[in-house]
Write an enzyme that holds these catalytic residues in place. Sequence first.
Site, PDB file in Angstrom:
ATOM      1  N   ASN A 148      21.300  -9.133  43.571  1.00  0.00           N
ATOM      2  CA  ASN A 148      21.583  -8.185  42.551  1.00  0.00           C
ATOM      3  C   ASN A 148      22.300  -7.084  43.026  1.00  0.00           C
ATOM      4  O   ASN A 148      22.139  -6.463  43.930  1.00  0.00           O
ATOM      5  CB  ASN A 148      20.239  -7.698  41.961  1.00  0.00           C
ATOM      6  CG  ASN A 148      20.069  -6.933  40.729  1.00  0.00           C
ATOM      7  OD1 ASN A 148      20.826  -6.963  40.006  1.00  0.00           O
ATOM      8  ND2 ASN A 148      19.414  -5.651  40.975  1.00  0.00           N
ATOM      9  N   HIS A 163      22.769  -2.978  41.893  1.00  0.00           N
ATOM     10  CA  HIS A 163      21.909  -2.061  41.326  1.00  0.00           C
ATOM     11  C   HIS A 163      22.797  -0.845  41.514  1.00  0.00           C
ATOM     12  O   HIS A 163      22.947  -0.468  42.457  1.00  0.00           O
ATOM     13  CB  HIS A 163      20.563  -1.770  41.643  1.00  0.00           C
ATOM     14  CG  HIS A 163      19.846  -0.706  40.909  1.00  0.00           C
ATOM     15  ND1 HIS A 163      19.259  -1.002  39.819  1.00  0.00           N
ATOM     16  CD2 HIS A 163      19.408   0.455  41.107  1.00  0.00           C
ATOM     17  CE1 HIS A 163      18.712   0.057  39.281  1.00  0.00           C
ATOM     18  NE2 HIS A 163      18.768   1.020  40.273  1.00  0.00           N
ATOM     19  N   LEU A 198      10.515  -5.864  40.668  1.00  0.00           N
ATOM     20  CA  LEU A 198      12.068  -5.302  40.140  1.00  0.00           C
ATOM     21  C   LEU A 198      12.632  -4.342  41.134  1.00  0.00           C
ATOM     22  O   LEU A 198      11.956  -3.413  41.500  1.00  0.00           O
ATOM     23  CB  LEU A 198      11.826  -4.714  38.613  1.00  0.00           C
ATOM     24  CG  LEU A 198      13.034  -4.351  37.881  1.00  0.00           C
ATOM     25  CD1 LEU A 198      13.591  -5.898  37.623  1.00  0.00           C
ATOM     26  CD2 LEU A 198      12.515  -3.838  36.634  1.00  0.00           C
ATOM     27  N   ASP A 199      13.758  -4.763  41.558  1.00  0.00           N
ATOM     28  CA  ASP A 199      14.778  -3.948  42.415  1.00  0.00           C
ATOM     29  C   ASP A 199      14.045  -3.596  43.953  1.00  0.00           C
ATOM     30  O   ASP A 199      14.242  -2.627  44.411  1.00  0.00           O
ATOM     31  CB  ASP A 199      14.763  -2.352  41.855  1.00  0.00           C
ATOM     32  CG  ASP A 199      15.556  -2.374  40.577  1.00  0.00           C
ATOM     33  OD1 ASP A 199      16.349  -3.630  40.415  1.00  0.00           O
ATOM     34  OD2 ASP A 199      15.699  -1.626  39.926  1.00  0.00           O
ATOM     35  N   GLN A 252      33.960   2.710  43.481  1.00  0.00           N
ATOM     36  CA  GLN A 252      33.944   3.038  44.817  1.00  0.00           C
ATOM     37  C   GLN A 252      32.751   2.391  45.488  1.00  0.00           C
ATOM     38  O   GLN A 252      32.904   2.502  46.723  1.00  0.00           O
ATOM     39  CB  GLN A 252      33.862   4.615  45.152  1.00  0.00           C
ATOM     40  CG  GLN A 252      35.093   5.329  44.531  1.00  0.00           C
ATOM     41  CD  GLN A 252      34.734   6.981  44.915  1.00  0.00           C
ATOM     42  OE1 GLN A 252      33.735   7.432  45.464  1.00  0.00           O
ATOM     43  NE2 GLN A 252      35.718   7.736  44.245  1.00  0.00           N
ATOM     44  N   GLU A 312      30.241  -0.544  43.472  1.00  0.00           N
ATOM     45  CA  GLU A 312      29.788  -1.849  43.221  1.00  0.00           C
ATOM     46  C   GLU A 312      30.853  -2.938  43.417  1.00  0.00           C
ATOM     47  O   GLU A 312      30.633  -3.808  43.898  1.00  0.00           O
ATOM     48  CB  GLU A 312      29.442  -1.808  41.701  1.00  0.00           C
ATOM     49  CG  GLU A 312      28.359  -0.672  41.502  1.00  0.00           C
ATOM     50  CD  GLU A 312      27.976  -0.918  39.974  1.00  0.00           C
ATOM     51  OE1 GLU A 312      27.870  -2.095  39.444  1.00  0.00           O
ATOM     52  OE2 GLU A 312      27.563  -0.038  39.359  1.00  0.00           O
TER      53      GLU A 312
HETATM   54  C1  GAR Z   1      26.526  -2.412  36.249  1.00  0.00           C
HETATM   55  O1  GAR Z   1      26.840  -0.849  36.597  1.00  0.00           O
HETATM   56  C2  GAR Z   1      25.395  -2.704  37.023  1.00  0.00           C
HETATM   57  O2  GAR Z   1      25.177  -2.284  38.364  1.00  0.00           O
HETATM   58  C3  GAR Z   1      24.204  -2.632  36.550  1.00  0.00           C
HETATM   59  O3  GAR Z   1      24.932  -2.976  35.031  1.00  0.00           O
HETATM   60  C4  GAR Z   1      26.361  -2.412  35.286  1.00  0.00           C
HETATM   61  C5  GAR Z   1      26.954  -3.843  34.502  1.00  0.00           C
HETATM   62  O4  GAR Z   1      28.206  -3.610  34.309  1.00  0.00           O
HETATM   63  N1  GAR Z   1      23.135  -3.166  36.724  1.00  0.00           N
HETATM   64  C6  GAR Z   1      21.925  -2.867  36.541  1.00  0.00           C
HETATM   65  O5  GAR Z   1      21.668  -1.517  35.996  1.00  0.00           O
HETATM   66  C7  GAR Z   1      20.717  -3.753  36.887  1.00  0.00           C
HETATM   67  N2  GAR Z   1      19.568  -2.776  36.934  1.00  0.00           N
HETATM   68  P1  GAR Z   1      29.278  -4.915  34.420  1.00  0.00           P
HETATM   69  O6  GAR Z   1      28.796  -5.903  33.296  1.00  0.00           O
HETATM   70  O7  GAR Z   1      30.632  -4.583  33.862  1.00  0.00           O
HETATM   71  O8  GAR Z   1      29.391  -5.413  35.617  1.00  0.00           O
END
Ligand code: GAR
Length: 214
Positions: free
Chosen positions: A113, A115, A155-156, A184, A186
Amino acid sequence: MTEKGPMRVAVLVSGGGTNLQAILDAVDQGRIRNTEIAAVISNNKDAYALERARRHGIYAVTIAPSGYESRASYGAALKEEIDRLHTDLIVLAGFLVQVPKEIVEAYSNRIINIHPALIPSFSGKGYYGLHVHEAALKRGVKVSGATVHFVDANLDEGPIILQQSVAVEEGDTPETLQRRIMEQAEWKILPKAIDLIAAGRVSVDGRNHVIIRE
Ligand code: GAR
């Protein structure tokens, strides 16, 4: 001698799919090697991520919890699809549903995942999407970032694979901080983690810590 084919990945999404896009680009550019994106699965039929997948010629399907009478039957249907695809690795790329426990059990240390914070900060129940960045700004942290981790029953809380810090700037809004963390952190560490796993370089030790081999 039998040669093992590319690692087969199912990407689970709920929304815009910019992390999915980062994965697709990294596969195309050879930054993720020995990997095939076998499917993109959404809980939400309107997720733009599905469109990104289809444009890329990738099988895209919606399996919505609302279409099932119980959480257990949703979990069974999702697992059946993931099994049918001969999935080696499940990637949660903005998937905002907790993974059903039958899948977590069957795919132990084969689900990752992304986060949008430095776990254990701003993680767990209620911390998803923009809420994470709102909480970080409210607390006044100077540094946030992103984490890629294995998914376990809590979770997490699974073993941490990669983290990347990102500076908070004066005047940040949840939206500007979210964007900087995506750009920067993800979009870099999620493809990187997939490449490392495909190369067989990632393992989990007896303390539940991740070891990355050189
Ligand atoms: C991302 O920022 C991801 O890290 C977050 O949702 C967004 C999805 O964006 N995930 C969480 O918060 C999981 N707990 P995306 O659809 O543009 O990839």
